[in-house]
Write an enzyme that holds these catalytic residues in place. Structure first.
Site, PDB file in Angstrom:
ATOM      1  N   LEU A  35     -11.691  -0.670  17.802  1.00  0.00           N
ATOM      2  CA  LEU A  35     -11.063  -1.882  17.269  1.00  0.00           C
ATOM      3  C   LEU A  35     -10.992  -2.948  18.344  1.00  0.00           C
ATOM      4  O   LEU A  35     -11.271  -4.128  18.078  1.00  0.00           O
ATOM      5  CB  LEU A  35      -9.674  -1.560  16.715  1.00  0.00           C
ATOM      6  CG  LEU A  35      -8.912  -2.668  15.971  1.00  0.00           C
ATOM      7  CD1 LEU A  35      -8.225  -3.647  16.901  1.00  0.00           C
ATOM      8  CD2 LEU A  35      -9.852  -3.436  15.022  1.00  0.00           C
ATOM      9  N   TYR A 105       0.254   9.970  22.708  1.00  0.00           N
ATOM     10  CA  TYR A 105      -0.327   9.798  21.373  1.00  0.00           C
ATOM     11  C   TYR A 105       0.449  10.547  20.302  1.00  0.00           C
ATOM     12  O   TYR A 105       0.940  11.649  20.528  1.00  0.00           O
ATOM     13  CB  TYR A 105      -1.778  10.306  21.352  1.00  0.00           C
ATOM     14  CG  TYR A 105      -2.743   9.465  22.147  1.00  0.00           C
ATOM     15  CD1 TYR A 105      -3.260   8.282  21.621  1.00  0.00           C
ATOM     16  CD2 TYR A 105      -3.167   9.873  23.406  1.00  0.00           C
ATOM     17  CE1 TYR A 105      -4.164   7.520  22.338  1.00  0.00           C
ATOM     18  CE2 TYR A 105      -4.073   9.121  24.134  1.00  0.00           C
ATOM     19  CZ  TYR A 105      -4.565   7.944  23.596  1.00  0.00           C
ATOM     20  OH  TYR A 105      -5.458   7.193  24.311  1.00  0.00           O
ATOM     21  N   ARG A 107      -1.016  11.144  16.581  1.00  0.00           N
ATOM     22  CA  ARG A 107      -2.135  10.758  15.714  1.00  0.00           C
ATOM     23  C   ARG A 107      -2.641  11.903  14.834  1.00  0.00           C
ATOM     24  O   ARG A 107      -3.612  11.724  14.092  1.00  0.00           O
ATOM     25  CB  ARG A 107      -3.288  10.214  16.551  1.00  0.00           C
ATOM     26  CG  ARG A 107      -4.017  11.261  17.348  1.00  0.00           C
ATOM     27  CD  ARG A 107      -4.825  10.726  18.505  1.00  0.00           C
ATOM     28  NE  ARG A 107      -5.712   9.618  18.211  1.00  0.00           N
ATOM     29  CZ  ARG A 107      -6.373   8.956  19.166  1.00  0.00           C
ATOM     30  NH1 ARG A 107      -6.230   9.289  20.433  1.00  0.00           N
ATOM     31  NH2 ARG A 107      -7.159   7.948  18.857  1.00  0.00           N
ATOM     32  N   ALA A 234     -14.129  -1.474  38.900  1.00  0.00           N
ATOM     33  CA  ALA A 234     -14.243  -2.570  39.863  1.00  0.00           C
ATOM     34  C   ALA A 234     -15.560  -2.545  40.630  1.00  0.00           C
ATOM     35  O   ALA A 234     -15.882  -3.507  41.335  1.00  0.00           O
ATOM     36  CB  ALA A 234     -13.077  -2.512  40.849  1.00  0.00           C
ATOM     37  N   ASP A 264     -13.637  -1.432  26.855  1.00  0.00           N
ATOM     38  CA  ASP A 264     -13.922  -1.876  25.490  1.00  0.00           C
ATOM     39  C   ASP A 264     -14.370  -3.333  25.470  1.00  0.00           C
ATOM     40  O   ASP A 264     -15.303  -3.701  24.747  1.00  0.00           O
ATOM     41  CB  ASP A 264     -12.677  -1.728  24.611  1.00  0.00           C
ATOM     42  CG  ASP A 264     -12.121  -0.315  24.615  1.00  0.00           C
ATOM     43  OD1 ASP A 264     -12.903   0.636  24.813  1.00  0.00           O
ATOM     44  OD2 ASP A 264     -10.890  -0.169  24.423  1.00  0.00           O
TER      45      ASP A 264
END
Length: 305
Positions: A35, A105, A107, A234, A264
């Site tokens: 997403l 989490y 989920r 980095a 992402d």
């Protein structure tokens, strides 16, 4: 990869996101690897592409709010299922002084686990091979479950047959899998259909035991993957594309606030650039620029401005 106004479908999970502040309070938003990429990809492409998200949500107020937010980001909702009585997953981000993250989490009962197994999934699965690009991640593989992964694999085979491009972000999360061998089986089933692999060496080492970046490139060369990008935070990213090698330095950031969605956002900007005709080097530079901005703001999705 240049394609006039491509249609991209990203498959995965969006969750309720809680950001824990220094005083212990929580800021609520939404996020999830594919997403996050969908939002940044939609912003990067603008009117030059169409981005749809493929997932399953509940019929609750949080799911309503997610859909409203995605619509504001010009993300298509026609492939989003709403399952009565179900809820989205939830996670909390805790960050240390250096901006490094720790995730908690909730989920296991998330609606996305039935994304490809409901009766309503049939028309969605039938439509996916007609997209120009299909994008998914290792998290997608985990949350879909064994039956859902089987449906995804069938879709990838048909999509490639029709000329669609398949893009994969390895995002290996051990806690989502019953065993490392189960994860390996799932990854190996889909990797032969991937044309652009967006990877981290750490995830490849954890999953497949590859010694270093050269071992990763060698493994994907055996698979025949034409374009492989190694994201290294980095450090400079490394690229192999059609037999050519590139090393593209990252953008230096003095004060890192939160590294959530760094990878992402890099993937989104990289893919957008390639779809708009950019070279691998230009795409990596775009990826580094966006990621450098994202890590200076708390949370996965930074404000548009």
């Amino acid at each position: 990869m240049s394609n006039p106004k491509p249609r991209i479908a990203l498959i995965g999970e969006c969750m309720i996101e809680l950001q824990q502040r220094a005083d212990g309070s929580l800021l609520q938003s939404f996020g999830g690897d594919t997403l996050n990429t969908a939002v940044y990809l939609s912003r990067a492409l603008g009117d030059s592409g169409a981005v749809d998200y493929v997932t399953a949500l509940g019929d609750d107020s949080f799911s309503d709010a997610m859909c409203e937010r995605w619509a504001e980001e010009n993300i298509g909702l026609q492939r989003v299922q709403r399952l009565p009585g179900r809820l989205p997953g939830l996670y909390c981000i805790q960050t240390d002084a250096a901006g490094e993250r720790r995730f908690l989490y909730w989920r296991n009962e998330a609606a996305v686990r039935e994304c490809f197994t409901t009766p309503a999934a049939g028309p969605i699965l039938a439509a996916l091979p007609d997209y120009d690009v299909l994008y998914f991640s290792g998290v997608t593989l985990a949350v879909l479950g064994e039956q859902g992964r089987g449906k995804l694999l069938e879709t990838l085979v048909e999509a490639r047959r029709r000329g669609a491009q398949v893009v994969f972000d390895n995002n290996f999360r051990p806690r989502l899998w019953a065993s490392i061998e189960a994860a390996r089986v799932a990854y190996r089933s889909v990797l032969p259909y991937v044309e652009l692999a967006l990877l981290t060496v750490e995830d490849e080492q954890a999953l497949f035991g590859h010694a270093d970046s050269e071992a990763v490139f060698a493994a994907y060369a055996q698979l025949g993957t034409p374009e492989v990008v190694l994201k290294r935070g980095a450090e400079a990213c490394l690229i192999r594309c059609d037999g050519q090698s590139y090393e593209v330095p990252a953008v230096r950031v003095e004060h890192v606030v939160d590294t959530t969605a760094a990878g992402d956002s890099f993937s989104a900007a990289y893919l957008a650039s390639r779809l708009l005709g950019g070279s691998p080097v230009e795409a990596a530079e775009a990826g580094h620029r966006l990621a450098s901005r994202v890590i200076q703001v708390p949370g996965a999705l930074i404000p548009k401005d």
